[in-house]
Design an enzyme around this catalytic site. Structure first.
Site, PDB file in Angstrom:
ATOM      1  N   GLU A 144     -19.464 -11.124 -15.966  1.00  0.00           N
ATOM      2  CA  GLU A 144     -19.894  -9.906 -16.655  1.00  0.00           C
ATOM      3  C   GLU A 144     -19.727  -8.670 -15.773  1.00  0.00           C
ATOM      4  OE1 GLU A 144     -20.618  -9.277 -19.684  1.00  0.00           O
ATOM      5  OE2 GLU A 144     -20.553 -11.338 -20.411  1.00  0.00           O
ATOM      6  N   TYR A 146     -26.981  -3.702 -20.793  1.00  0.00           N
ATOM      7  CA  TYR A 146     -25.998  -4.597 -21.408  1.00  0.00           C
ATOM      8  C   TYR A 146     -25.845  -5.885 -20.612  1.00  0.00           C
ATOM      9  CZ  TYR A 146     -21.723  -7.030 -22.249  1.00  0.00           C
ATOM     10  OH  TYR A 146     -20.833  -8.039 -22.474  1.00  0.00           O
ATOM     11  N   ASP A 196     -20.973  -5.095 -26.254  1.00  0.00           N
ATOM     12  CA  ASP A 196     -19.850  -4.570 -25.484  1.00  0.00           C
ATOM     13  C   ASP A 196     -18.892  -3.849 -26.424  1.00  0.00           C
ATOM     14  OD1 ASP A 196     -18.574  -6.580 -26.887  1.00  0.00           O
ATOM     15  OD2 ASP A 196     -17.707  -7.556 -25.123  1.00  0.00           O
TER      16      ASP A 196
END
Length: 369
Positions: free
Chosen positions: A52, A135, A153
């Site tokens: 990520e 996020y 995203d």
């Protein structure tokens, strides 16, 4: 309408819930990614976190080789947290957005020292770690720990904005899109719900020419019904940064180059570079050249034909490149060092510096952009 006519009208079929359709599609078409657990396997929080961070503003294709190199050298967060920041920056070199590498290292150190090498399993706990924002915390919580949360995203943003025909422009539309995205969460398998939407956006609901006929949600998509899918998400006109200009000075001492490390904080923090001028809007070449390093016995500066161009997130850059030669025993100025050209690949050189050196040493056909 007569009773006979009413009997002949077929009732509309009831569609399965969107989360169910998504998971059914995902189970058939999920992407195979090096950081993703296989069906039935438990996700590794370290691999999820590492991927990520790497995927922020970077494509899956570009990240793949870097991810493989990282996990081969540092197979878990404790190993990474025991490394040096310089080693991490060297391994990261070329992937861009180097603040991510510094935050990656700081986070690994924090998890190793403060959490015994175990990632927190809640969004709140994850957000307390360096380099993990809302996020990323949601993505790790959902994918690694199956917490019922929906990370949003760019892919998910696009799918949701089309599905619901969100007219508000980004970035103002983000809170609404996040709210709508949560309606696509299944009661279980939160991580798979998120990854299903990510895969849908990456492979079907693409920015241009989406393959709507293959989408599991096509019968329920407002933008498709309107024929306006490619116009979503709505975006405010993008502002381009002001062009900055500067000079780079490539000094060669036999088979070595003169380099230095950039300050830890700021753009390209801690990375290796050749000496250079400030990068300023409207800077004149003569002014930039005045910032050349001073060494005894240095040959006259030679300006290379053309310029090296590079685009950062907030501004484009043009660099004039000057070259010179130093005598064999010339000492490096304070804060600089000589590095063998043969080992430059091991230095934490950002892409812009790789372009500069390639241009200076004629390793490419011309200045790169």
């Amino acid at each position: 309408m007569s009773r006979r006519s009413a009997l002949n009208v077929k009732s509309e079929p009831v569609l399965p819930a969107r989360p169910t359709l998504l998971l059914q599609w995902y189970d058939r078409h999920r992407r195979r990614l090096p950081w993703r657990a296989a069906p039935g396997e438990v996700s590794d929080p370290y691999r999820v976190w590492l991927s990520e961070i790497m995927l922020q503003q970077t494509t899956v294709k570009a990240v793949g080789p870097y991810f493989e190199k990282f996990v081969a050298r540092w197979p878990d967060v404790t190993a990474l947290g025991s490394a040096s920041q310089d080693d991490v920056l060297r391994m990261w070199a070329g992937l861009g957005y180097y603040s991510r590498a510094r935050n990656l290292y700081a986070c690994a150190v924090a998890v190793t020292r403060e959490h015994g090498g175990v990632f927190p399993d809640t969004e709140e706990g994850l957000r307390a770690l360096p380099g993990i924002g809302p996020y990323t915390a949601a993505a790790i919580a959902a994918i690694a720990f199956d917490r019922r949360t929906m990370p949003v995203d760019g892919n998910i943003e696009r799918v949701v904005s089309r599905l619901f025909a969100v007219e508000d422009e980004l970035p103002q539309a983000k809170p609404l899109i996040r709210q709508l995205a949560t309606t696509l969460l299944a009661n279980s398998r939160a991580g798979d719900s998120a990854q299903a939407l990510m895969d849908l956006g990456a492979s079907i609901c693409t920015p241009k020419k989406p393959a709507c006929s293959l989408c599991p949600l096509n019968e329920d998509c407002t933008a498709r019904a309107q024929g306006t899918q490619e116009t979503f998400p709505r975006k405010a006109p993008k502002k381009s940064g002001t062009l900055r200009r500067g000079a780079a000075f490539v000094v060669r001492r036999v088979d070595e180059l003169l380099v230095r490390s950039r300050p830890e904080k700021g753009l390209l923090g801690g990375m290796t570079e050749v000496p250079g001028s400030d990068w300023l809007a409207g800077q004149e070449d003569a002014t930039a050249k005045q910032q050349a390093p001073e060494l005894k016995g240095l040959s006259r500066w030679q300006r290379k034909v053309g310029v090296v161009t590079h685009v950062f997130t907030h501004f484009p850059l043009e660099l004039v490149v000057y070259t010179a030669k130093a005598e064999a025993r010339t000492r490096a100025p304070a804060g600089m060092r000589w590095v063998p050209i043969a080992t430059l690949a091991d230095e934490a050189l950002p892409n812009v510096m790789r372009k500069v050196i390639a241009h200076a040493l004629d390793l490419s056909s011309g200045p790169s952009s």
